[in-house]
Design a protein around this motif. Sequence first.
Motif, PDB file in Angstrom:
ATOM      1  N   ALA A  67     -11.873  -9.411   9.337  1.00 53.72           N
ATOM      2  CA  ALA A  67     -11.007  -9.524  10.484  1.00 53.72           C
ATOM      3  C   ALA A  67      -9.527  -8.565  10.510  1.00 53.72           C
ATOM      4  O   ALA A  67      -9.132  -7.785  11.439  1.00 53.72           O
ATOM      5  CB  ALA A  67     -10.370 -10.925  10.608  1.00 53.72           C
ATOM      6  N   SER A  68      -9.146  -8.445   9.261  1.00 54.01           N
ATOM      7  CA  SER A  68      -7.963  -7.517   8.961  1.00 54.01           C
ATOM      8  C   SER A  68      -8.302  -6.071   9.471  1.00 54.01           C
ATOM      9  O   SER A  68      -7.682  -5.346   9.683  1.00 54.01           O
ATOM     10  CB  SER A  68      -7.682  -7.663   7.741  1.00 54.01           C
ATOM     11  N   LEU A  69      -9.648  -5.476   8.818  1.00 55.75           N
ATOM     12  CA  LEU A  69      -9.979  -4.352   9.262  1.00 55.75           C
ATOM     13  C   LEU A  69     -10.381  -4.078  10.807  1.00 55.75           C
ATOM     14  O   LEU A  69     -10.097  -2.960  11.042  1.00 55.75           O
ATOM     15  CB  LEU A  69     -11.433  -4.006   8.390  1.00 55.75           C
ATOM     16  N   ILE A  70     -10.804  -4.937  11.474  1.00 54.77           N
ATOM     17  CA  ILE A  70     -10.689  -5.040  12.867  1.00 54.77           C
ATOM     18  C   ILE A  70      -9.515  -4.842  13.485  1.00 54.77           C
ATOM     19  O   ILE A  70      -9.172  -3.871  14.265  1.00 54.77           O
ATOM     20  CB  ILE A  70     -11.707  -6.297  13.639  1.00 54.77           C
ATOM     21  N   ASP A  71      -8.393  -5.554  12.776  1.00 52.55           N
ATOM     22  CA  ASP A  71      -6.963  -5.499  13.483  1.00 52.55           C
ATOM     23  C   ASP A  71      -6.617  -3.753  13.095  1.00 52.55           C
ATOM     24  O   ASP A  71      -6.138  -3.200  13.932  1.00 52.55           O
ATOM     25  CB  ASP A  71      -6.053  -6.577  12.590  1.00 52.55           C
ATOM     26  N   THR A  72      -7.091  -3.542  11.964  1.00 48.96           N
ATOM     27  CA  THR A  72      -6.620  -2.211  11.419  1.00 48.96           C
ATOM     28  C   THR A  72      -7.249  -1.028  12.504  1.00 48.96           C
ATOM     29  O   THR A  72      -6.635  -0.193  12.850  1.00 48.96           O
ATOM     30  CB  THR A  72      -7.147  -1.889  10.180  1.00 48.96           C
ATOM     31  N   ALA A  73      -8.464  -1.305  12.836  1.00 48.95           N
ATOM     32  CA  ALA A  73      -9.143  -0.220  13.684  1.00 48.95           C
ATOM     33  C   ALA A  73      -8.414  -0.375  15.043  1.00 48.95           C
ATOM     34  O   ALA A  73      -8.314   0.546  15.645  1.00 48.95           O
ATOM     35  CB  ALA A  73     -10.655  -0.854  13.737  1.00 48.95           C
ATOM     36  N   GLY A 123      -0.045  -1.756   7.792  1.00 48.65           N
ATOM     37  CA  GLY A 123      -0.323  -1.672   6.253  1.00 48.65           C
ATOM     38  C   GLY A 123       0.309  -2.408   5.469  1.00 48.65           C
ATOM     39  O   GLY A 123      -0.121  -3.071   4.484  1.00 48.65           O
ATOM     40  N   VAL A 124       1.632  -2.084   5.308  1.00 50.84           N
ATOM     41  CA  VAL A 124       2.648  -2.265   4.526  1.00 50.84           C
ATOM     42  C   VAL A 124       2.969  -3.983   4.932  1.00 50.84           C
ATOM     43  O   VAL A 124       2.941  -4.829   3.857  1.00 50.84           O
ATOM     44  CB  VAL A 124       4.159  -1.838   4.747  1.00 50.84           C
ATOM     45  N   SER A 125       3.107  -4.345   5.974  1.00 48.63           N
ATOM     46  CA  SER A 125       3.049  -5.680   6.484  1.00 48.63           C
ATOM     47  C   SER A 125       1.936  -6.829   5.823  1.00 48.63           C
ATOM     48  O   SER A 125       2.411  -7.656   5.246  1.00 48.63           O
ATOM     49  CB  SER A 125       3.455  -6.089   7.814  1.00 48.63           C
ATOM     50  N   PRO A 182       7.873  -1.994  13.921  1.00 48.37           N
ATOM     51  CA  PRO A 182       6.492  -2.421  14.009  1.00 48.37           C
ATOM     52  C   PRO A 182       6.364  -3.365  12.881  1.00 48.37           C
ATOM     53  O   PRO A 182       5.779  -4.530  13.011  1.00 48.37           O
ATOM     54  CB  PRO A 182       5.470  -1.337  14.400  1.00 48.37           C
ATOM     55  N   ALA A 183       6.717  -2.786  11.689  1.00 48.05           N
ATOM     56  CA  ALA A 183       6.268  -3.794  10.478  1.00 48.05           C
ATOM     57  C   ALA A 183       7.287  -5.117  10.668  1.00 48.05           C
ATOM     58  O   ALA A 183       6.694  -6.136  10.037  1.00 48.05           O
ATOM     59  CB  ALA A 183       6.760  -3.059   9.287  1.00 48.05           C
ATOM     60  N   ALA A 212      -3.570   6.110   5.016  1.00 51.35           N
ATOM     61  CA  ALA A 212      -4.774   6.458   4.584  1.00 51.35           C
ATOM     62  C   ALA A 212      -4.985   5.349   3.369  1.00 51.35           C
ATOM     63  O   ALA A 212      -6.336   4.963   3.358  1.00 51.35           O
ATOM     64  CB  ALA A 212      -5.061   7.792   3.948  1.00 51.35           C
ATOM     65  N   PHE A 213      -4.039   5.157   2.830  1.00 50.22           N
ATOM     66  CA  PHE A 213      -4.183   4.089   1.587  1.00 50.22           C
ATOM     67  C   PHE A 213      -4.623   2.609   2.163  1.00 50.22           C
ATOM     68  O   PHE A 213      -5.463   1.930   1.528  1.00 50.22           O
ATOM     69  CB  PHE A 213      -2.943   4.070   0.907  1.00 50.22           C
ATOM     70  N   GLN A 214      -3.792   2.510   3.305  1.00 46.71           N
ATOM     71  CA  GLN A 214      -4.373   1.149   3.947  1.00 46.71           C
ATOM     72  C   GLN A 214      -5.661   0.841   4.299  1.00 46.71           C
ATOM     73  O   GLN A 214      -6.414   0.048   3.880  1.00 46.71           O
ATOM     74  CB  GLN A 214      -3.344   0.788   5.096  1.00 46.71           C
ATOM     75  N   VAL A 215      -6.168   1.885   4.968  1.00 48.83           N
ATOM     76  CA  VAL A 215      -7.708   1.649   5.057  1.00 48.83           C
ATOM     77  C   VAL A 215      -8.774   1.732   4.115  1.00 48.83           C
ATOM     78  O   VAL A 215      -9.323   0.660   3.871  1.00 48.83           O
ATOM     79  CB  VAL A 215      -7.851   2.885   5.883  1.00 48.83           C
ATOM     80  N   CYS A 216      -8.362   2.583   3.011  1.00 47.72           N
ATOM     81  CA  CYS A 216      -9.152   2.540   1.890  1.00 47.72           C
ATOM     82  C   CYS A 216      -9.030   1.183   0.808  1.00 47.72           C
ATOM     83  O   CYS A 216     -10.077   0.798   0.642  1.00 47.72           O
ATOM     84  CB  CYS A 216      -8.642   3.833   1.031  1.00 47.72           C
ATOM     85  N   LEU A 217      -7.681   0.583   0.988  1.00 49.53           N
ATOM     86  CA  LEU A 217      -7.574  -0.454   0.234  1.00 49.53           C
ATOM     87  C   LEU A 217      -8.326  -1.834   0.747  1.00 49.53           C
ATOM     88  O   LEU A 217      -8.711  -2.393   0.285  1.00 49.53           O
ATOM     89  CB  LEU A 217      -6.001  -0.868   0.102  1.00 49.53           C
TER      90      LEU A 217
END
Length: 512
Positions: A54-60, A74-76, A204-205, A340-345
């Motif tokens: 679900a977080s990945l979908i949020d990220t997308a 990503g930081v939040s 935004p964070a 980039a780190f957020q998506v990979c993590l």
Amino acid sequence: MWNAVFHPWKNMGKVPLSVIFRDTRNVFKKDELGLEIAQIAFPAALALTADPIASLIDTAFIGHIGAVELAAVGVSIAVFNQVSRIAIFPLVSITTSFVAEEDTVGRWTNEVPENEKLEKVLAIDNEMEELIPHVDSMHNSSSRTANNTKNMEFEHERRHIPSASSALVIGGVLGLIQALFLIFSAKSILNIMGVNSGSPMLAPAMQYLTLRSLGAPAVLLSLAMQGVFRGFKDTKTPLYATMLGDVANIILDPILMFVFRLGVSGAAIAHVISQYLISVILLWRLMRKVDLLPPSIKDLQLGRFLRNGSLLLVRVIAVTFCVTLASSLAARLGSTSMAAFQVCLQIWLATSLLADGLAVAGQAILASAFAKKDYDKATATASRVLQLGLVLGLVLSVILLVVLQYASRVFTKDVNVLQLMNLGIPFVAVTQPINALAFVFDGVNFGASDFAYSACSMVLVAIVSILCLFILSSSLGFIGIWIALSIYMSLRTMSGFWRIWTGTGPWSFLRA
């Protein structure tokens, strides 16, 4: 405590590694143990990966708003998840073990009176065996019928499990504390994470972190209840509840973000609504299974929770600090590196958590086996879940290496972000077998109630890993962070092997 955990150097090597990976040809065997692991692990894995997905979908969705928003969220998410882990992970792990032990003891107590009656009847009828040869089978049959009937009644009655009540009380209190802490200190925490006042990521964070913090009580309560259900070896109920909540999240995301133009705030609101929905469903189901009102405060056994919880709290802080530090170091490299780190993590965590399903199965079965002192089953269970974890990790490595070459653009179209992601993806893929074993070893240790060793070994691992993060990130940048994280997971796996290999603590029976 340290001496008690690490003093038996002389025993090193006494237990061959074949004990851990014995009978590998039976790794996929559909025997009683294999089916029990599968029935617990598959629903647990799906439930555990549902939230990261679900977080990945949020990220997308957020990635299509902009790279700055993607990095900010990503930081939040890193902050929220790590604070949540500190608050709830010790509670969930302890709850699963304690509920499994209490449920096992309760079932034993339920069966004992009938077994005693059976022994008396057989003693009386022993002299008549030659005259009436079928009497033993008749008594055995009637006894089994009586026990089955009694077990069915035990299954359907509302059980009194003190650990379940304790988990809900502690989870609710911790959830409120977490919400207040994050809401009132959001800006300070983000500054510590490298998002300074002049950064475009700050606004935004803060929006995302503050709104998502409103769901902290629901998150902690739902996770505490999942720990209770896992103790009952019921992982299907948490799966259904989590799936319903995440479907609601996925539906609400585009509506709130794009139709109502709420942006990152819409993503946070959707997530909060989904978490409260999950909590309500789980509470409704749990109230039908467990009597949640204890006779007295003493019955809650809060002292037992706090003693063991403090050990795991030390462990979780060490784990959390490593992952949070990695996110902070990535944020300091700029919004592109952080995106980039957020998506990979997120991919790294989502896929690795599949192995956590095996860890949950191992923990629940091992806790029951140790409660009954069934050491043969304990050894067989540890071997089987570790073998399955290694196979799962190897399969995930191959899948990720192939799929992520073509799926990267799902998360962002920013060329610079994609270039950095291509550097991180090999680390995400290759470390999957190591990650899988590390997670499964956690479940093995928790199932054996080996909380002291888990805490002490993780502190040592964290110290080395933190040094690696600082040294490698300063010299190699983005790649250095991923090399350090790979070292971190390798050390976690090695510490798991060490405990069983030395045959110490709860595994001392292996040297007998």
